[in-house]
Design a protein around this motif. Structure first.
Motif, PDB file in Angstrom:
ATOM      1  N   ALA A  77      -4.394   1.376  -9.145  1.00 20.90           N
ATOM      2  CA  ALA A  77      -4.954   0.813 -10.378  1.00 20.90           C
ATOM      3  C   ALA A  77      -3.934  -0.038 -11.128  1.00 20.90           C
ATOM      4  CB  ALA A  77      -5.442   1.947 -11.286  1.00 20.90           C
ATOM      5  N   LYS A 136      -8.655  12.948  -8.837  1.00 23.68           N
ATOM      6  CA  LYS A 136      -9.399  11.716  -9.112  1.00 23.68           C
ATOM      7  C   LYS A 136     -10.386  11.930 -10.254  1.00 23.68           C
ATOM      8  CE  LYS A 136     -12.106   8.040  -7.021  1.00 23.68           C
ATOM      9  NZ  LYS A 136     -12.724   7.490  -5.785  1.00 23.68           N
ATOM     10  N   PRO A 195      -7.441   3.744   4.571  1.00 22.73           N
ATOM     11  CA  PRO A 195      -8.419   3.209   3.625  1.00 22.73           C
ATOM     12  C   PRO A 195      -7.883   3.246   2.202  1.00 22.73           C
ATOM     13  CG  PRO A 195      -9.029   5.426   4.338  1.00 22.73           C
ATOM     14  CD  PRO A 195      -7.887   5.002   5.192  1.00 22.73           C
ATOM     15  N   LYS A 196      -8.161   2.192   1.464  1.00 26.25           N
ATOM     16  CA  LYS A 196      -7.695   2.139   0.079  1.00 26.25           C
ATOM     17  C   LYS A 196      -8.618   2.962  -0.806  1.00 26.25           C
ATOM     18  CE  LYS A 196      -5.562  -2.424   0.456  1.00 26.25           C
ATOM     19  NZ  LYS A 196      -5.517  -3.810  -0.091  1.00 26.25           N
ATOM     20  N   PRO A 197      -8.047   3.766  -1.700  1.00 26.59           N
ATOM     21  CA  PRO A 197      -8.901   4.570  -2.569  1.00 26.59           C
ATOM     22  C   PRO A 197      -9.644   3.694  -3.567  1.00 26.59           C
ATOM     23  CG  PRO A 197      -6.612   4.747  -3.256  1.00 26.59           C
ATOM     24  CD  PRO A 197      -6.619   3.961  -1.979  1.00 26.59           C
ATOM     25  N   ASP A 198     -10.825   4.151  -3.955  1.00 29.94           N
ATOM     26  CA  ASP A 198     -11.598   3.439  -4.981  1.00 29.94           C
ATOM     27  C   ASP A 198     -10.972   3.739  -6.340  1.00 29.94           C
ATOM     28  OD1 ASP A 198     -13.428   2.253  -6.626  1.00 29.94           O
ATOM     29  OD2 ASP A 198     -15.037   3.684  -6.227  1.00 29.94           O
ATOM     30  N   VAL A 199     -10.373   2.723  -6.943  1.00 30.79           N
ATOM     31  CA  VAL A 199      -9.655   2.940  -8.197  1.00 30.79           C
ATOM     32  C   VAL A 199     -10.354   2.296  -9.384  1.00 30.79           C
ATOM     33  CG1 VAL A 199      -7.420   3.173  -7.058  1.00 30.79           C
ATOM     34  CG2 VAL A 199      -8.191   0.914  -7.812  1.00 30.79           C
ATOM     35  N   SER A 200     -11.565   1.798  -9.187  1.00 31.70           N
ATOM     36  CA  SER A 200     -12.241   1.101 -10.284  1.00 31.70           C
ATOM     37  C   SER A 200     -12.460   2.022 -11.481  1.00 31.70           C
ATOM     38  CB  SER A 200     -13.582   0.538  -9.800  1.00 31.70           C
ATOM     39  OG  SER A 200     -14.403   1.574  -9.266  1.00 31.70           O
ATOM     40  N   ASP A 221       0.831  -1.198   0.000  1.00 35.31           N
ATOM     41  CA  ASP A 221       0.000   0.000   0.000  1.00 35.31           C
ATOM     42  C   ASP A 221       0.862   1.242   0.000  1.00 35.31           C
ATOM     43  OD1 ASP A 221      -2.206  -1.553   0.122  1.00 35.31           O
ATOM     44  OD2 ASP A 221      -2.434  -1.442   2.290  1.00 35.31           O
ATOM     45  N   THR A 275     -10.762   9.835 -13.719  1.00 32.17           N
ATOM     46  CA  THR A 275     -11.938   8.985 -13.905  1.00 32.17           C
ATOM     47  C   THR A 275     -12.964   9.557 -14.879  1.00 32.17           C
ATOM     48  OG1 THR A 275     -13.000   9.975 -11.954  1.00 32.17           O
ATOM     49  CG2 THR A 275     -11.743   7.955 -11.624  1.00 32.17           C
ATOM     50  N   LEU A 278      -3.735   6.670  -6.593  1.00 32.12           N
ATOM     51  CA  LEU A 278      -4.736   6.253  -7.577  1.00 32.12           C
ATOM     52  C   LEU A 278      -4.106   5.437  -8.706  1.00 32.12           C
ATOM     53  CD1 LEU A 278      -6.782   9.559  -7.702  1.00 32.12           C
ATOM     54  CD2 LEU A 278      -7.629   7.349  -6.902  1.00 32.12           C
TER      55      LEU A 278
END
Length: 312
Positions: free
Chosen positions: A193, A157, A42-47, A3, A161, A189
């Motif tokens: 990803a 971000k 917390p892990k960032p939302d990288v979807s 991480d 995105t 990010l």
């Protein structure tokens, strides 16, 4: 892949340490509570980043711990050098949020972002070169961006995105000086990803610049971001009349070459200062079209080819 720590300061004990969230270096860090509880940041939302950058082959951060070394001009020149091959698709993302100068350098200052069902459309510079910058979202080019860290992270971000980059061979990400919010957000990010080639670090020859670039190397090591290599900018003065190159800034400690030897990282290029480049960027003109005979133009084209080889 480990991480990326929320706080990349030298005093950060690391998320796996028993002292995580409990030392004086942790004070004020947004991840302090979660680290102290043993959960880690917390892990960032990288979807969304994964989906949007799926057609971008190479992502390269251009960084420097020191301001005033010509990082944005190197990013712009490198983008134009890569785009001199019409078969190569190039994009620039300007996340120097408080000093977005790249639109002016590329001659698209004053353009506005267009939004469609596919997202924000980057601004076209030429058929195979586009750019996105906070400058396109400001009502007035003189407006200051006075934002705290969370809002900076949110717009970075959003750039990753919501922008419809399409099929791109090289995405160059121009960062501000330092090792702070913008760097942490973009590295989290991109690495979350699984999609970043590494960083190109820009310096000038004098020790006062190298001191800060060493901190940028430390940041890269702490965040597991690969260092592709170093560019020594303003490495002498190239006379536009006689083509001779003379020293401009003293490299009292051996310059970038000595630093690269110290850290075992490649020295990618030594770029001389050519006043014609500054004029072209002020006017938003393509330096290569107007000054193809310049030693600097040759050095930049060589840098582009070396970069292609190193990230292929």
């Amino acid at each position: 892949m480990s991480d990326v720590p929320v706080d990349a300061n030298a005093g950060c004990p690391g998320t796996q340490s028993g002292n995580a969230g409990k030392t004086s270096a942790c004070a004020g860090c947004p991840g302090q509570a979660s680290c102290a509880s043993g959960q880690g940041p917390p892990k960032p939302d990288v979807s969304g980043v994964i989906d949007r950058l799926s057609e971008v082959k190479h992502k390269i951060l251009v960084m420097s711990g020191k301001g005033g070394v010509g990082k944005s001009s190197v990013t712009t020149s490198l983008a134009l050098a890569l785009a001199s091959d019409p078969k190569v698709q190039v994009a620039v993302l300007d996340i120097d949020l408080c000093g977005p100068s790249i639109p002016r350098m590329l001659g698209v200052e004053g353009e506005g972002v267009h939004q469609s069902a596919d997202g924000w459309a980057p601004i076209g510079v030429k058929d195979n070169l586009c750019v996105m910058s906070i400058a396109f979202l400001l009502d007035n080019k003189n407006d200051a961006v006075v934002w705290r860290g969370p809002r900076k992270a949110a717009i970075i971000k959003q750039f990753l995105t919501d922008v419809n980059w399409g099929e791109i061979d090289y995405l160059l990400i121009d960062t501000p000086p330092g090792t702070s919010d913008e760097h942490i957000s973009s590295v989290q990010l991109l690495m979350g990803a699984g999609s970043v080639d590494g960083a190109v670090l820009v310096t000038s020859p004098q020790e006062i610049a190298l001191l800060d670039v060493r901190k940028e190397i430390s940041f890269c090591h702490k965040t597991n971001l690969p260092v592709i290599g170093v560019v020594e900018n303003m490495s002498g003065f190239s006379c536009p009349h006689c083509k001779e190159c003379s020293d401009l800034f003293p490299s009292t400690t051996g310059g970038a070459a000595k630093m690269c030897e110290e850290f075992n990282i490649p020295l990618l290029a030594k770029l001389p200062l050519d006043p014609r480049l500054a004029k072209c960027m002020d006017d938003g003109e393509d330096f290569f079209e107007k000054n193809s005979d310049s030693p600097l133009a040759k050095n930049l084209l060589d840098l582009a080819e070396k970069l292609k080889e190193m990230v292929q």
